[in-house]
Design a protein around this motif. Structure first.
Motif, PDB file in Angstrom:
ATOM      1  N   MET A 140      51.191  -5.462  89.616  1.00 32.17           N
ATOM      2  CA  MET A 140      50.924  -5.877  91.053  1.00 32.17           C
ATOM      3  C   MET A 140      51.894  -6.556  91.881  1.00 32.17           C
ATOM      4  O   MET A 140      52.133  -5.736  92.946  1.00 32.17           O
TER       5      MET A 140
ATOM      6  N   ALA B  65      54.152  -4.269  93.001  1.00 28.97           N
ATOM      7  CA  ALA B  65      53.907  -3.174  93.941  1.00 28.97           C
ATOM      8  C   ALA B  65      53.823  -3.756  95.549  1.00 28.97           C
ATOM      9  O   ALA B  65      54.423  -3.381  96.642  1.00 28.97           O
ATOM     10  N   LEU B  66      53.491  -5.139  95.417  1.00 30.34           N
ATOM     11  CA  LEU B  66      53.208  -5.890  96.764  1.00 30.34           C
ATOM     12  C   LEU B  66      54.669  -6.080  97.303  1.00 30.34           C
ATOM     13  O   LEU B  66      54.945  -5.980  98.444  1.00 30.34           O
TER      14      LEU B  66
ATOM     15  N   ILE C  72      52.940   1.961  96.926  1.00 26.07           N
ATOM     16  CA  ILE C  72      51.800   1.476  96.138  1.00 26.07           C
ATOM     17  C   ILE C  72      51.472   2.389  94.906  1.00 26.07           C
ATOM     18  O   ILE C  72      51.245   2.192  93.709  1.00 26.07           O
TER      19      ILE C  72
ATOM     20  N   SER D  36      45.240  -0.906  93.596  1.00 22.99           N
ATOM     21  CA  SER D  36      45.648  -0.144  94.861  1.00 22.99           C
ATOM     22  C   SER D  36      44.887  -0.620  96.031  1.00 22.99           C
ATOM     23  O   SER D  36      45.630  -0.689  97.219  1.00 22.99           O
TER      24      SER D  36
ATOM     25  N   ALA E 279      46.454  -3.900  96.825  1.00 23.33           N
ATOM     26  CA  ALA E 279      47.766  -3.916  97.387  1.00 23.33           C
ATOM     27  C   ALA E 279      47.660  -3.402  98.952  1.00 23.33           C
ATOM     28  O   ALA E 279      48.551  -3.927  99.621  1.00 23.33           O
TER      29      ALA E 279
ATOM     30  N   PHE F  44      46.665  -6.251 101.313  1.00 21.92           N
ATOM     31  CA  PHE F  44      47.792  -7.150 101.397  1.00 21.92           C
ATOM     32  C   PHE F  44      48.844  -6.721 102.495  1.00 21.92           C
ATOM     33  O   PHE F  44      49.272  -7.211 103.464  1.00 21.92           O
ATOM     34  N   PHE F  45      49.012  -5.241 102.350  1.00 18.24           N
ATOM     35  CA  PHE F  45      49.732  -4.458 103.278  1.00 18.24           C
ATOM     36  C   PHE F  45      49.281  -4.578 104.570  1.00 18.24           C
ATOM     37  O   PHE F  45      50.116  -4.623 105.782  1.00 18.24           O
TER      38      PHE F  45
END
Length: 227
Positions: free
Chosen positions: A1, A4-5, A148, A158, A161, A164-165
């Protein structure tokens, strides 16, 4: 994770550096009922980023991914194509600027002059336009979704993430909103100066962002394909 971030950070920075959405928030803050309209714009902007990036992540993630942070080949192609697209847009902006008379300035978008009279629905529409229909912003959102997807996360992962995006990509719009809320009239005067500067230097800022991120994404794509 966490990997991915980290991979979505460059795309989020590209969204933060986009000048026109920031100008929109500043103008909304100066309009009647400005704080409420500006907040609606920021929320709509964030929702567009969240939804589009999550859709891309879920669709692309249904294919073949490594699940280990090693980007699959298709991600390399996406990064390379996005990089080339941004570089083409940068060249187009540069040609338009060089084609103007010396000392001339570009025609401002029509929404800049109409933003004072926009109701809530039109403010939402403007956010949708600047986030989902603007090639520069859309390229960043699609790239974030692809980043992601490359990690093969479960749908819940997902979604986290993508959230967060979306939050990170909206930070640039929150700055003027917080400035007015915290500093009041003093913050408004500062925003007026920022608005003037952003309008005057929109071409330079936009071209710089496009060239820098276009080169970065193209290089990352080539690195993935050749690695």
């Amino acid at each position: 994770m966490l990997n991915a971030l980290a991979q979505v950070l460059p795309f989020a920075l590209g969204l933060i550096a986009a000048p026109l959405p920031i100008v929109a928030v500043i103008l909304l803050l100066m309009a009647k009922g400005g704080r409420g309209k500006a907040l609606v714009f920021v929320l709509a902007w964030a929702v567009v980023i969240l939804v589009l990036s999550l859709v891309v992540a879920l669709i692309a993630g249904a294919g073949d991914t490594t699940g280990s942070g090693e980007s699959p080949t298709w991600v390399g192609w996406v990064q390379l194509l996005l990089g080339l697209l941004l570089l083409l847009l940068a060249v187009k902006s540069l040609r338009e600027r060089l084609g103007r008379p010396e000392g001339g300035s570009p025609e401002p978008p029509a929404w800049l002059t109409a933003i004072d009279s926009m109701n809530t629905g039109k403010v939402v529409g403007l956010a949708l336009l600047l986030a989902g229909a603007n090639p520069k912003s859309l390229a960043m959102i699609l790239g974030g979704g692809a980043a992601i997807a490359a990690f093969g996360l479960q749908p819940g992962g997902s979604a986290v993430a993508a959230l967060f995006f979306a939050v990170l990509g909206s930070l640039g719009l929150l700055v003027p909103l917080l400035a007015v809320t915290v500093s009041g009239e003093r913050g408004t005067r500062t925003l007026e100066k920022a608005h003037t500067w952003l309008i005057a230097n929109n071409d330079t800022v936009t071209m710089t962002v496009l060239f820098v991120f276009g080169g970065v994404f193209a290089a990352k794509g080539l690195g993935t394909l050749l690695g």
